[in-house]
Design an enzyme around this catalytic site. Structure first.
Site, PDB file in Angstrom:
ATOM      1  N   GLY A   1       0.838  -1.186   0.000  1.00  0.00           N
ATOM      2  CA  GLY A   1       0.000   0.000   0.000  1.00  0.00           C
ATOM      3  C   GLY A   1       0.875   1.239   0.000  1.00  0.00           C
TER       4      GLY A   1
ATOM      5  CB  CYS B   1       5.395   1.984   7.427  1.00  0.00           C
ATOM      6  SG  CYS B   1       4.967   3.547   6.632  1.00  0.00           S
TER       7      CYS B   1
HETATM    8 ZN    ZN Z   1       2.897   3.307   5.751  1.00  0.00          ZN
END
Ligand code: ZN
Length: 176
Positions: A46, A91
């Site tokens: 993502g 992330c």
């Molecule tokens: Zn992230």
């Protein structure tokens, strides 16, 4: 084809709150394509516009194994959340770190697609977590904000040191 630079924690620009997208036009579709290419190249599942220093409410995701199910969420909203659970998250803006975070594992969301058409769908598991993680980015929030201050400070110091040493981290995994 354009590959965009991904901002890394603790870059203060990651704290910017995104504004709603006004019109889904050709320029936005170009940005969407560049974000998808950047996400795939970085082996993420993502990517939020905030992470590439564009402060509009837009994110892309693809949690499929074959990496052939790109999802585009423009002006996303979460309609319902269920089944709170823990999943390990990473992330692209916090390279090399994976930590447990509590989130809903079943959600229903609405968004506009790459043509500006509104759609609704259910998401569970990794996709549900991914959508919430990316939507946090649009609010200027990072997954490290859910960790203890001690842990967050440790990660920040290490990443700052890495930046100074110009170390490029290519840790594998499902970074969001
Ligand atoms: Zn992230």
């Amino acid at each position: 084809m354009t590959r965009l630079t991904i901002l890394e924690y603790p870059d203060p620009r990651l704290r910017t709150k995104a504004s709603p997208v006004g019109e889904v036009d050709a320029a936005l579709r170009e940005l969407i394509d560049a974000m998808l290419e950047t996400m795939y190249a970085a082996k993420g599942v993502g990517l939020a516009a905030t992470q590439v220093n564009v402060h509009q409410r837009l994110l892309v995701a693809d949690v499929s194994d074959a990496k052939n199910e790109p999802l585009v969420l423009v002006n996303p909203e979460i309609l319902s959340r269920e089944e709170i659970g823990t999943m390990q998250e990473g992330c692209l803006s916090v390279p090399g770190y994976y930590e447990d975070v509590n989130r809903a594992h079943r959600i229903r969301f609405a968004a506009l697609d790459r043509h500006g058409k509104r759609y609704e769908r259910e998401a569970e598991g990794l996709l549900a977590v991914c959508v919430q993680h990316e939507m946090d980015h649009l609010e200027g929030k990072l997954f490290v904000d859910y960790l203890s201050e001690l842990k967050r400070t440790r990660i920040r110091r290490k990443l700052e040191k890495d930046h100074r040493q110009r170390v490029t981290d290519s840790a594998p995994g499902r970074a969001l």
